[in-house]
Design a protein around this motif. Sequence first.
Motif, short mmCIF file in Angstrom:
data_model
loop_
_atom_site.label_atom_id
_atom_site.label_comp_id
_atom_site.label_asym_id
_atom_site.label_seq_id
_atom_site.Cartn_x
_atom_site.Cartn_y
_atom_site.Cartn_z
N ALA A 247 0.84 -1.20 0.00
CA ALA A 247 0.00 0.00 0.00
C ALA A 247 0.88 1.26 0.00
O ALA A 247 0.58 2.24 -0.70
N TRP A 248 1.96 1.24 0.78
CA TRP A 248 2.90 2.37 0.77
C TRP A 248 3.57 2.48 -0.59
O TRP A 248 3.76 3.59 -1.12
N ARG A 249 3.93 1.36 -1.16
CA ARG A 249 4.56 1.34 -2.48
C ARG A 249 3.63 1.99 -3.51
O ARG A 249 4.06 2.79 -4.35
N ALA A 250 2.35 1.65 -3.45
CA ALA A 250 1.38 2.21 -4.39
C ALA A 250 1.28 3.73 -4.24
O ALA A 250 1.16 4.46 -5.23
N GLN A 251 1.37 4.21 -2.99
CA GLN A 251 1.32 5.65 -2.77
C GLN A 251 2.52 6.35 -3.41
O GLN A 251 2.39 7.41 -4.02
N GLN A 252 3.69 5.74 -3.29
CA GLN A 252 4.86 6.36 -3.91
C GLN A 252 4.77 6.34 -5.43
O GLN A 252 5.13 7.32 -6.10
N LEU A 253 4.27 5.26 -5.99
CA LEU A 253 4.10 5.18 -7.44
C LEU A 253 3.15 6.26 -7.94
O LEU A 253 3.38 6.87 -9.00
N ILE A 254 2.07 6.50 -7.22
CA ILE A 254 1.12 7.54 -7.62
C ILE A 254 1.81 8.90 -7.70
O ILE A 254 1.64 9.66 -8.67
N GLU A 255 2.60 9.22 -6.67
CA GLU A 255 3.29 10.51 -6.66
C GLU A 255 4.30 10.62 -7.78
O GLU A 255 4.32 11.62 -8.52
N LEU A 256 5.14 9.62 -7.95
CA LEU A 256 6.19 9.69 -8.97
C LEU A 256 5.59 9.66 -10.38
O LEU A 256 6.08 10.36 -11.28
N ARG A 257 4.54 8.89 -10.57
CA ARG A 257 3.90 8.83 -11.89
C ARG A 257 3.31 10.20 -12.27
O ARG A 257 3.43 10.66 -13.41
#
Length: 352
Positions: free
Chosen positions: A264-274
Amino acid sequence: MPERSVIGWDIGGAHVKAAVLKRGAVVDAAQWPCPLWQGIDRLERVLDRARARWVSLADHEHAVTMTGEMVDLFAHRQDGVQRIATLLDRALPAPRFFAGDAGWHDACGAGRHWEHVASANWLATARHAALVLRDREGVLVDIGSTTTDLVAFRRGQVLVASRSDAQRLQRGELVYQGVVRTPLCALAQRIAWQGAPLNVMNEFFATTADVYRLTGELDDAHDQHLSADNAAKDLPHTRARLARMIGLDEHDGSAEQWLAFARAWRAQQLIELRGQLERVAADHELAADTTVVSAGCGAFLVDELAPACWRRAAYGRDVARIAPGAPATVAGWVQVGAPAVAVAALYEQEQR
Protein backbone atom coordinates in the motif's frame (compact mmCIF):
# COMPACT_ATOMS: atom_id res chain seq x y z
CA MET A 1 53.46 8.53 -20.73
CA PRO A 2 50.73 5.86 -20.38
CA GLU A 3 47.15 7.04 -20.72
CA ARG A 4 45.60 7.70 -17.30
CA SER A 5 42.15 6.53 -16.36
CA VAL A 6 39.53 8.92 -14.98
CA ILE A 7 37.70 8.51 -11.69
CA GLY A 8 34.30 10.15 -11.62
CA TRP A 9 33.03 11.21 -8.19
CA ASP A 10 29.48 12.00 -7.11
CA ILE A 11 29.76 13.52 -3.62
CA GLY A 12 26.30 13.26 -2.07
CA GLY A 13 24.99 14.12 1.34
CA ALA A 14 24.35 10.46 2.19
CA HIS A 15 26.59 8.49 -0.20
CA VAL A 16 29.70 8.89 -2.28
CA LYS A 17 29.63 7.15 -5.65
CA ALA A 18 32.74 6.65 -7.75
CA ALA A 19 33.57 5.02 -11.06
CA VAL A 20 36.86 4.35 -12.84
CA LEU A 21 36.78 4.79 -16.63
CA LYS A 22 39.45 4.02 -19.19
CA ARG A 23 38.86 4.96 -22.81
CA GLY A 24 35.19 5.47 -22.08
CA ALA A 25 34.58 2.08 -20.47
CA VAL A 26 33.94 1.45 -16.79
CA VAL A 27 36.53 -0.81 -15.20
CA ASP A 28 35.31 -0.46 -11.61
CA ALA A 29 32.59 1.31 -9.62
CA ALA A 30 31.60 1.59 -5.98
CA GLN A 31 29.38 3.36 -3.48
CA TRP A 32 30.08 4.15 0.16
CA PRO A 33 27.71 5.54 2.81
CA CYS A 34 28.74 9.05 3.78
CA PRO A 35 26.42 10.81 6.28
CA LEU A 36 28.01 14.16 5.55
CA TRP A 37 25.68 16.03 7.89
CA GLN A 38 27.60 14.37 10.76
CA GLY A 39 30.89 16.03 9.80
CA ILE A 40 33.35 16.64 6.97
CA ASP A 41 35.47 13.83 8.39
CA ARG A 42 32.90 11.38 7.00
CA LEU A 43 34.04 12.35 3.51
CA GLU A 44 37.68 12.00 4.53
CA ARG A 45 36.95 8.44 5.70
CA VAL A 46 35.35 7.57 2.36
CA LEU A 47 38.39 8.89 0.52
CA ASP A 48 40.55 6.63 2.68
CA ARG A 49 38.40 3.67 1.63
CA ALA A 50 38.68 4.66 -2.02
CA ARG A 51 42.45 4.97 -1.63
CA ALA A 52 42.55 1.43 -0.20
CA ARG A 53 40.49 0.13 -3.13
CA TRP A 54 42.40 1.88 -5.91
CA VAL A 55 45.81 2.07 -4.19
CA SER A 56 47.09 5.33 -5.68
CA LEU A 57 44.54 7.98 -6.53
CA ALA A 58 47.42 10.05 -7.92
CA ASP A 59 47.59 7.72 -10.91
CA HIS A 60 44.17 8.89 -12.13
CA GLU A 61 42.52 12.05 -13.34
CA HIS A 62 39.50 13.10 -11.31
CA ALA A 63 36.15 14.56 -12.37
CA VAL A 64 33.74 15.61 -9.64
CA THR A 65 30.08 16.45 -9.26
CA MET A 66 28.24 16.97 -5.99
CA THR A 67 25.00 17.41 -4.08
CA GLY A 68 26.52 17.24 -0.61
CA GLU A 69 26.65 21.01 -0.30
CA MET A 70 22.96 20.87 0.68
CA VAL A 71 23.48 19.21 4.07
CA ASP A 72 23.01 21.27 7.20
CA LEU A 73 26.66 20.84 8.19
CA PHE A 74 27.33 23.89 6.01
CA ALA A 75 26.21 27.46 6.65
CA HIS A 76 24.87 27.70 3.09
CA ARG A 77 25.36 26.04 -0.29
CA GLN A 78 28.28 28.24 -1.32
CA ASP A 79 30.06 27.26 1.89
CA GLY A 80 29.34 23.61 1.14
CA VAL A 81 30.71 23.73 -2.40
CA GLN A 82 33.84 25.56 -1.28
CA ARG A 83 34.59 23.25 1.65
CA ILE A 84 33.99 20.06 -0.35
CA ALA A 85 36.09 21.36 -3.24
CA THR A 86 38.91 22.39 -0.89
CA LEU A 87 38.96 18.99 0.82
CA LEU A 88 39.02 17.13 -2.51
CA ASP A 89 41.74 19.42 -3.84
CA ARG A 90 43.92 18.41 -0.88
CA ALA A 91 43.13 14.70 -1.26
CA LEU A 92 43.21 14.29 -5.05
CA PRO A 93 45.61 15.47 -7.76
CA ALA A 94 44.07 18.48 -9.55
CA PRO A 95 40.39 17.44 -9.49
CA ARG A 96 38.13 19.10 -12.04
CA PHE A 97 34.63 20.10 -10.96
CA PHE A 98 31.62 19.81 -13.26
CA ALA A 99 29.81 23.15 -13.50
CA GLY A 100 27.29 22.30 -16.20
CA ASP A 101 26.84 25.26 -18.55
CA ALA A 102 29.90 26.95 -16.96
CA GLY A 103 32.25 24.12 -17.96
CA TRP A 104 34.97 22.55 -15.78
CA HIS A 105 36.87 24.24 -12.98
CA ASP A 106 39.60 23.66 -10.46
CA ALA A 107 38.80 24.01 -6.76
CA CYS A 108 39.16 27.80 -6.76
CA GLY A 109 36.98 28.10 -9.83
CA ALA A 110 34.40 25.80 -8.27
CA GLY A 111 34.11 28.23 -5.39
CA ARG A 112 33.59 31.17 -7.76
CA HIS A 113 31.07 29.26 -9.89
CA TRP A 114 29.43 27.49 -6.95
CA GLU A 115 25.89 28.03 -8.25
CA HIS A 116 26.73 25.97 -11.35
CA VAL A 117 28.63 23.31 -9.39
CA ALA A 118 25.98 22.84 -6.69
CA SER A 119 23.66 19.86 -7.22
CA ALA A 120 24.59 19.40 -10.87
CA ASN A 121 24.96 15.61 -10.82
CA TRP A 122 21.59 15.07 -12.54
CA LEU A 123 22.73 17.28 -15.42
CA ALA A 124 25.84 15.17 -15.97
CA THR A 125 23.77 11.99 -16.17
CA ALA A 126 21.16 13.50 -18.46
CA ARG A 127 23.77 15.02 -20.79
CA HIS A 128 25.58 11.71 -21.06
CA ALA A 129 22.34 9.88 -21.83
CA ALA A 130 21.30 12.50 -24.38
CA LEU A 131 24.67 12.33 -26.15
CA VAL A 132 24.77 8.53 -26.33
CA LEU A 133 21.11 8.28 -27.38
CA ARG A 134 21.34 11.32 -29.63
CA ASP A 135 18.90 9.95 -32.22
CA ARG A 136 16.17 9.53 -29.59
CA GLU A 137 13.77 11.58 -27.58
CA GLY A 138 13.66 10.49 -23.98
CA VAL A 139 13.47 11.12 -20.28
CA LEU A 140 15.95 10.08 -17.62
CA VAL A 141 14.28 8.63 -14.52
CA ASP A 142 16.92 8.26 -11.82
CA ILE A 143 15.35 6.97 -8.59
CA GLY A 144 17.91 7.00 -5.82
CA SER A 145 17.97 6.43 -2.11
CA THR A 146 16.67 9.93 -1.36
CA THR A 147 15.52 11.70 -4.51
CA THR A 148 14.16 11.13 -8.00
CA ASP A 149 15.36 13.04 -11.08
CA LEU A 150 13.09 13.37 -14.12
CA VAL A 151 14.98 14.97 -17.03
CA ALA A 152 13.78 15.19 -20.63
CA PHE A 153 16.16 15.21 -23.61
CA ARG A 154 15.90 15.33 -27.40
CA ARG A 155 18.39 15.20 -30.29
CA GLY A 156 21.41 15.06 -28.02
CA GLN A 157 20.32 17.98 -25.83
CA VAL A 158 18.89 18.21 -22.33
CA LEU A 159 15.57 20.02 -22.70
CA VAL A 160 15.01 21.39 -19.23
CA ALA A 161 15.80 25.04 -18.58
CA SER A 162 15.93 24.51 -14.80
CA ARG A 163 19.32 24.37 -13.16
CA SER A 164 18.89 24.96 -9.43
CA ASP A 165 17.15 22.57 -7.06
CA ALA A 166 14.50 25.21 -6.35
CA GLN A 167 13.70 25.55 -10.07
CA ARG A 168 13.59 21.80 -10.54
CA LEU A 169 11.31 21.33 -7.53
CA GLN A 170 8.96 23.90 -9.03
CA ARG A 171 8.82 22.07 -12.38
CA GLY A 172 8.50 18.57 -10.93
CA GLU A 173 11.90 17.56 -12.30
CA LEU A 174 13.23 16.89 -8.81
CA VAL A 175 11.14 14.87 -6.38
CA TYR A 176 12.43 14.39 -2.85
CA GLN A 177 11.47 10.75 -2.66
CA GLY A 178 13.68 7.69 -2.93
CA VAL A 179 13.60 4.00 -2.09
CA VAL A 180 15.84 3.94 1.00
CA ARG A 181 15.97 7.09 3.14
CA THR A 182 12.56 8.72 2.62
CA PRO A 183 10.47 8.80 5.83
CA LEU A 184 7.20 6.98 5.21
CA CYS A 185 5.18 9.85 6.62
CA ALA A 186 6.27 11.84 3.54
CA LEU A 187 4.36 9.48 1.24
CA ALA A 188 0.82 9.71 2.59
CA GLN A 189 -1.26 11.23 5.37
CA ARG A 190 -3.71 8.32 5.37
CA ILE A 191 -3.04 4.68 4.52
CA ALA A 192 -5.18 1.57 4.37
CA TRP A 193 -4.77 -1.23 6.92
CA GLN A 194 -6.96 -4.28 6.31
CA GLY A 195 -9.37 -2.24 4.22
CA ALA A 196 -9.76 0.70 6.62
CA PRO A 197 -7.94 4.01 6.06
CA LEU A 198 -6.00 5.35 9.06
CA ASN A 199 -4.21 8.62 9.72
CA VAL A 200 -0.44 8.24 9.51
CA MET A 201 1.80 9.06 12.46
CA ASN A 202 4.09 11.89 11.39
CA GLU A 203 7.14 10.45 13.11
CA PHE A 204 10.42 9.06 11.83
CA PHE A 205 9.34 5.51 12.61
CA ALA A 206 10.08 3.89 9.24
CA THR A 207 11.54 4.63 5.82
CA THR A 208 10.98 3.45 2.27
CA ALA A 209 13.80 0.94 2.80
CA ASP A 210 11.42 -0.94 5.09
CA VAL A 211 8.81 -1.07 2.34
CA TYR A 212 11.12 -2.35 -0.38
CA ARG A 213 12.99 -4.65 1.96
CA LEU A 214 9.67 -6.31 2.78
CA THR A 215 8.61 -6.53 -0.88
CA GLY A 216 12.00 -8.05 -1.69
CA GLU A 217 12.91 -5.38 -4.27
CA LEU A 218 15.68 -3.51 -2.44
CA ASP A 219 19.12 -4.97 -3.07
CA ASP A 220 20.91 -5.60 0.24
CA ALA A 221 24.00 -3.88 -1.15
CA HIS A 222 22.02 -0.64 -1.56
CA ASP A 223 20.60 -0.74 1.97
CA GLN A 224 23.60 1.03 3.50
CA HIS A 225 22.15 3.31 6.18
CA LEU A 226 20.89 2.59 9.68
CA SER A 227 17.21 1.86 10.08
CA ALA A 228 14.95 4.54 11.56
CA ASP A 229 15.17 3.00 15.04
CA ASN A 230 18.78 1.77 14.64
CA ALA A 231 17.47 -1.78 15.06
CA ALA A 232 18.10 -4.79 12.84
CA LYS A 233 16.96 -4.96 9.22
CA ASP A 234 15.51 -8.46 9.44
CA LEU A 235 11.87 -8.98 8.51
CA PRO A 236 10.39 -8.93 12.05
CA HIS A 237 12.06 -5.61 12.87
CA THR A 238 11.09 -4.24 9.47
CA ARG A 239 7.45 -5.13 10.09
CA ALA A 240 7.64 -3.57 13.56
CA ARG A 241 8.77 -0.25 12.08
CA LEU A 242 5.91 -0.29 9.57
CA ALA A 243 3.43 -1.12 12.34
CA ARG A 244 4.44 1.95 14.34
CA MET A 245 3.30 4.17 11.48
CA ILE A 246 -0.31 3.38 12.41
CA GLY A 247 0.06 2.80 16.14
CA LEU A 248 0.36 -0.98 16.04
CA ASP A 249 2.95 -3.62 16.85
CA GLU A 250 4.36 -6.35 14.65
CA HIS A 251 2.33 -9.03 16.43
CA ASP A 252 -0.94 -7.23 15.52
CA GLY A 253 -0.77 -8.61 11.97
CA SER A 254 0.43 -11.61 10.02
CA ALA A 255 3.40 -11.62 7.66
CA GLU A 256 0.95 -11.55 4.73
CA GLN A 257 -0.90 -8.56 6.17
CA TRP A 258 2.29 -6.59 6.70
CA LEU A 259 3.38 -7.37 3.14
CA ALA A 260 0.05 -6.04 1.88
CA PHE A 261 0.60 -2.95 4.03
CA ALA A 262 4.06 -2.43 2.50
CA ARG A 263 2.52 -2.70 -0.94
CA ALA A 264 0.00 0.00 0.00
CA TRP A 265 2.90 2.37 0.77
CA ARG A 266 4.56 1.34 -2.48
CA ALA A 267 1.38 2.21 -4.39
CA GLN A 268 1.32 5.65 -2.77
CA GLN A 269 4.86 6.36 -3.91
CA LEU A 270 4.10 5.18 -7.44
CA ILE A 271 1.12 7.54 -7.62
CA GLU A 272 3.29 10.51 -6.66
CA LEU A 273 6.19 9.69 -8.97
CA ARG A 274 3.90 8.83 -11.89
CA GLY A 275 2.14 12.16 -11.57
CA GLN A 276 5.44 14.05 -11.59
CA LEU A 277 6.66 12.09 -14.63
CA GLU A 278 3.42 12.88 -16.47
CA ARG A 279 3.95 16.57 -15.75
CA VAL A 280 7.48 16.51 -17.18
CA ALA A 281 6.33 14.56 -20.25
CA ALA A 282 3.52 17.05 -20.88
CA ASP A 283 5.78 20.07 -20.41
CA HIS A 284 8.10 18.82 -23.15
CA GLU A 285 5.43 17.20 -25.35
CA LEU A 286 7.21 13.86 -25.35
CA ALA A 287 6.08 11.48 -28.09
CA ALA A 288 4.32 8.17 -27.61
CA ASP A 289 7.50 6.26 -28.49
CA THR A 290 9.77 8.25 -26.19
CA THR A 291 12.56 6.37 -24.43
CA VAL A 292 12.64 6.16 -20.64
CA VAL A 293 16.18 5.69 -19.30
CA SER A 294 16.16 4.10 -15.86
CA ALA A 295 18.89 4.64 -13.30
CA GLY A 296 19.41 4.51 -9.56
CA CYS A 297 18.87 1.92 -6.86
CA GLY A 298 15.11 2.37 -7.36
CA ALA A 299 15.21 1.62 -11.09
CA PHE A 300 13.00 -1.41 -10.42
CA LEU A 301 10.02 0.99 -10.20
CA VAL A 302 10.49 2.62 -13.60
CA ASP A 303 8.62 0.04 -15.69
CA GLU A 304 5.48 0.72 -13.67
CA LEU A 305 5.88 4.50 -13.81
CA ALA A 306 6.30 4.92 -17.55
CA PRO A 307 3.51 4.37 -20.10
CA ALA A 308 3.59 0.93 -21.68
CA CYS A 309 4.14 2.45 -25.15
CA TRP A 310 7.42 4.09 -24.17
CA ARG A 311 10.67 2.41 -25.14
CA ARG A 312 12.81 1.09 -22.27
CA ALA A 313 16.50 1.67 -21.74
CA ALA A 314 18.78 1.27 -18.73
CA TYR A 315 21.65 3.63 -18.05
CA GLY A 316 23.95 0.79 -17.04
CA ARG A 317 23.21 -1.22 -20.17
CA ASP A 318 22.33 1.23 -22.96
CA VAL A 319 24.26 4.39 -22.04
CA ALA A 320 27.36 3.44 -20.05
CA ARG A 321 29.96 1.04 -21.44
CA ILE A 322 31.43 -1.58 -19.15
CA ALA A 323 34.92 -2.80 -19.91
CA PRO A 324 35.40 -6.46 -20.80
CA GLY A 325 36.74 -8.29 -17.78
CA ALA A 326 35.30 -5.83 -15.26
CA PRO A 327 34.06 -7.47 -12.03
CA ALA A 328 30.53 -8.86 -12.24
CA THR A 329 29.32 -6.40 -9.59
CA VAL A 330 30.27 -3.37 -11.68
CA ALA A 331 27.13 -3.37 -13.84
CA GLY A 332 24.89 -2.95 -10.81
CA TRP A 333 26.95 -0.10 -9.37
CA VAL A 334 27.04 1.64 -12.75
CA GLN A 335 23.25 1.67 -12.78
CA VAL A 336 23.13 2.97 -9.20
CA GLY A 337 25.97 5.47 -9.52
CA ALA A 338 25.12 6.92 -12.92
CA PRO A 339 26.26 10.50 -12.13
CA ALA A 340 29.76 9.30 -11.21
CA VAL A 341 30.03 7.37 -14.47
CA ALA A 342 28.56 10.25 -16.46
CA VAL A 343 30.86 12.94 -15.08
CA ALA A 344 33.91 10.79 -15.85
CA ALA A 345 32.65 10.02 -19.35
CA LEU A 346 31.91 13.68 -20.13
CA TYR A 347 35.29 14.79 -18.82
CA GLU A 348 37.12 12.10 -20.79
CA GLN A 349 35.28 13.02 -24.00
CA GLU A 350 36.04 16.72 -23.61
CA GLN A 351 39.77 16.04 -23.07
CA ARG A 352 40.15 14.23 -26.38
